[in-house]
Design a protein around this motif. Structure first.
Motif, short mmCIF file in Angstrom:
data_model
loop_
_atom_site.label_atom_id
_atom_site.label_comp_id
_atom_site.label_asym_id
_atom_site.label_seq_id
_atom_site.Cartn_x
_atom_site.Cartn_y
_atom_site.Cartn_z
N THR A 1 0.84 -1.19 0.00
CA THR A 1 0.00 0.00 0.00
C THR A 1 0.88 1.24 0.00
O THR A 1 0.61 2.22 -0.71
N ASP B 1 -8.14 -0.47 13.54
CA ASP B 1 -7.95 -0.07 12.15
C ASP B 1 -8.48 1.36 11.96
O ASP B 1 -9.67 1.61 12.14
N GLU C 1 -2.01 -8.76 10.00
CA GLU C 1 -0.86 -8.48 9.17
C GLU C 1 0.09 -7.46 9.79
O GLU C 1 0.82 -6.80 9.07
N LYS D 1 4.47 0.97 7.11
CA LYS D 1 3.10 0.76 6.65
C LYS D 1 2.43 2.09 6.35
O LYS D 1 2.99 3.15 6.59
N1 LIG Z 1 -4.63 -1.75 14.12
C1 LIG Z 1 -4.32 -1.29 12.91
N2 LIG Z 1 -3.41 -0.32 12.78
C2 LIG Z 1 -3.08 0.14 11.56
N3 LIG Z 1 -3.61 -0.32 10.39
C3 LIG Z 1 -4.52 -1.29 10.47
C4 LIG Z 1 -4.91 -1.83 11.72
N4 LIG Z 1 -5.81 -2.80 11.49
C5 LIG Z 1 -5.98 -2.88 10.18
N5 LIG Z 1 -5.23 -1.96 9.53
C6 LIG Z 1 -5.28 -1.77 8.08
O1 LIG Z 1 -4.13 -2.38 7.50
C7 LIG Z 1 -3.98 -1.80 6.24
C8 LIG Z 1 -2.58 -2.06 5.77
O2 LIG Z 1 -2.55 -3.43 5.51
P1 LIG Z 1 -1.31 -4.18 4.99
O3 LIG Z 1 -1.75 -5.27 4.11
O4 LIG Z 1 -0.45 -4.51 6.14
O5 LIG Z 1 -0.57 -3.06 4.15
P2 LIG Z 1 0.77 -3.13 3.43
O6 LIG Z 1 0.38 -3.31 2.01
O7 LIG Z 1 1.37 -1.80 3.72
O8 LIG Z 1 1.58 -4.27 3.98
C9 LIG Z 1 -4.30 -0.35 6.43
O9 LIG Z 1 -4.88 0.16 5.27
C10 LIG Z 1 -5.28 -0.33 7.60
O10 LIG Z 1 -6.59 -0.02 7.19
#
Ligand SMILES: Nc1ncnc2c1ncn2[C@@H]1O[C@H](COP(=O)(O)OP(=O)(O)O)[C@@H](O)[C@H]1O
Ligand SMILES: N[C@@H](CC(=O)OP(=O)(O)O)C(=O)O
Length: 485
Positions: free
Chosen positions: A16, A253, A282, A245
């Motif tokens: 992302t 989230d 994740e 991230k």
């Molecule tokens: N507790 C949390 N803190 C931060 N982000 C979160 C949390 N729970 C869910 N998310 C979600 O995780 C998403 C990022 O997911 P992820 O697949 O890890 O991203 P990336 O592609 O950066 O690895 C964010 O868009 C957010 O909406």
């Protein structure tokens, strides 16, 4: 070298965040850094957002991508069109990133060469398999690996090119095994690839996918770039692993609970990180956490776009100061697989059979409960796989009644939830929000409290528990005193 100030870090950028390339240059990749400050870092990059979904299958919805189409006999040659669509998406991404014509052309050439190489390989494989002596099934894992690695190859190539254009000595480290002649273990592959890199004067941009003897995709499947991150950290003896991230690791989230209401988690331990990854949050891949924990290396989760903020530190030795829920997270699409058999009372062996079937069909277990005659597993996986588990078990246990229903599972997680106030306050918060849980798991080991609700109540449950257990946690005792007076 063991000097903390000179030892390097290994830093992963999630998909992302990767898609916000220009901002990344101004924050994580370059920012205000000059000269030597640019180095002593190794970057592991994920594919741009959505790319792996299109190459394999959508991570959340399961919608088929190139791999899923190739693997299913009914789809015919549809995978070819899907691969062309991925190529177009890659060129569009390059268009956004490179204003320089020459650079864009070389990025497009790189993507085209990889895509077309894989295409001709898949055409040859389909032809071979039409003879029957070659079974497609036996090659699907390799196909999955080849396809997935296209995404990380593109993002690593582009990032190093972009950094070069900005005067940084970056070098793409391609761990995807493209046209390699030999195959090594994961650790050997990493060692060999970095053997001649001078970390004080070069910035390695490593592909998140590593082709190795262990077959990352077969063992860890999606989210594999964090496995590359963790082994790179351990093998190169880094002082810290960092995951960049899109958001700070927050108490919920920020897309579900308002970003103003959530809190950034300052520190936590690997026990909490395990619970989070079990819930599919994740924060970090469970296997990645394991390597880092065993090596005693801290992991930091940071917001890629707020580089000054220290983010969240995850270490094994961080115990909680007081009982407190740290994060509320959950899964909205879980299957409750209930196995009921009155013949079970006092008889052993049911559990083993159920687990064998779940393992055989590769279904992820999130939680389980049991009593005298019922064993319920809370599962994540495809309906197809779970139906196969059901069929296997029905043929072994003819008197069993198996039922399947969709639920949502919301979990309040913290290092120490050893206060009865957590459960009491959770129930009050749910009741205040008009939510009637279908079930609650509050176990002996106080690291999580799980609430089962109807899928439609998923978001409301997250919001209610976040409010009751985090936003109102510190003010609640006083309010109760007022109420009692
Ligand atoms: N507790 C949390 N803190 C931060 N982000 C979160 C949390 N729970 C869910 N998310 C979600 O995780 C998403 C990022 O997911 P992820 O697949 O890890 O991203 P990336 O592609 O950066 O690895 C964010 O868009 C957010 O909406
Ligand atoms: N791009 C891969 C690997 C990965 O880890 O991605 P991300 O860092 O975006 O979760 C996937 O989607 O599975």
């Amino acid at each position: 070298m063991t000097d903390q100030t000179t030892r390097h870090t290994v830093e992963k950028i999630g998909g992302t965040s990767m898609s916000r390339t220009k901002e990344l240059l101004e924050t994580v990749l370059i920012g205000d850094r000059k000269g030597a400050d640019l180095y002593q870092r190794i970057f592991v990059v994920s594919a741009y957002a959505g790319m792996t979904d299109d190459l394999l299958e959508h991570k959340k919805s399961g919608e088929p991508g190139v791999y899923a189409l190739f693997a299913s006999a009914e789809s015919g040659w549809a995978w070819g069109d899907a691969l062309t669509a991925v190529a177009d998406k890659m060129y569009a991404q390059n268009e956004c990133i490179f204003s320089d014509e020459g650079a864009r052309q070389s990025a497009n050439r790189f993507a085209r060469e990889r895509i077309e190489g894989v295409r001709s390989c898949l055409i040859d494989l389909s032809r071979l398999c039409s003879f029957g002596h070659f079974q497609l099934q036996q090659h699907l894992l390799t196909v999955r690996e080849m396809l997935a690695s296209l995404g990380e190859a593109q993002s690593a190539f582009n990032t190093s090119l972009l950094l070069n254009l900005n005067g940084v000595r970056a070098r793409m480290i391609d761990l995807t095994g493209w046209r390699d002649e030999a195959q090594y273990t994961l650790d050997e592959t990493i060692e060999r690839a970095l053997a001649d890199v001078d970390l004080s004067a070069e910035l390695p941009i490593v592909t998140g996918y590593t082709q190795c003897r262990e077959a990352l995709m077969g063992t860890y499947d999606r989210g594999y770039s964090e496995v590359t991150l963790s082994r790179l950290t351990v093998v190169t003896g880094a002082r810290e692993a960092i995951i960049h991230k899109e958001f700070h690791l927050s108490s919920a989230d920020p897309r579900l609970v308002s970003p103003d209401a959530v809190r950034v988690i300052g520190e936590t331990n690997y026990d909490v990180a395990d619970q989070l990854s079990n819930m599919g949050m994740e924060a970090i891949h469970p296997w990645a956490a394991k390597s880092l924990r065993q090596a005693g290396i801290p992991l930091r989760v940071k917001n890629a776009f707020e580089p000054e903020h220290p983010g969240t530190v995850i270490r094994s030795d961080l115990d909680a100061q007081a009982p407190q829920v740290e994060i509320v997270t959950g899964l909205s699409n879980v299957y409750a697989f209930e196995f009921y058999d009155q013949n079970m009372v006092g008889v052993k062996g049911y559990d083993v059979e159920i687990l064998e079937a779940l393992k055989r069909h590769m279904v992820w277990i999130i939680a389980k409960t049991s009593n005298a005659n019922t064993i319920t597993h809370f599962l994540k996986g495809s309906m197809k796989a779970i139906k196969r588990v059901e069929a296997d078990l029905s043929s072994v246990f003819q008197s069993a009644e198996i039922s399947l229903r969709k639920i949502a599972l919301v979990s309040a997680i913290g290092r120490d939830l050893g206060s009865t106030r957590v459960l009491a306050q959770a129930m009050r918060a749910l009741s205040d929000a008009g939510i009637e849980p279908l079930g609650v798991h509050d176990l002996l080991r106080k690291v999580d409290l799980q609430v089962i609700v109807e899928p439609e109540q998923f978001e409301a449950t997250i919001a209610a528990l976040h409010k009751g257990l985090i936003e109102d946690w510190d003010v609640a005792p006083q309010q109760r005193l007022h109420a009692a007076a």
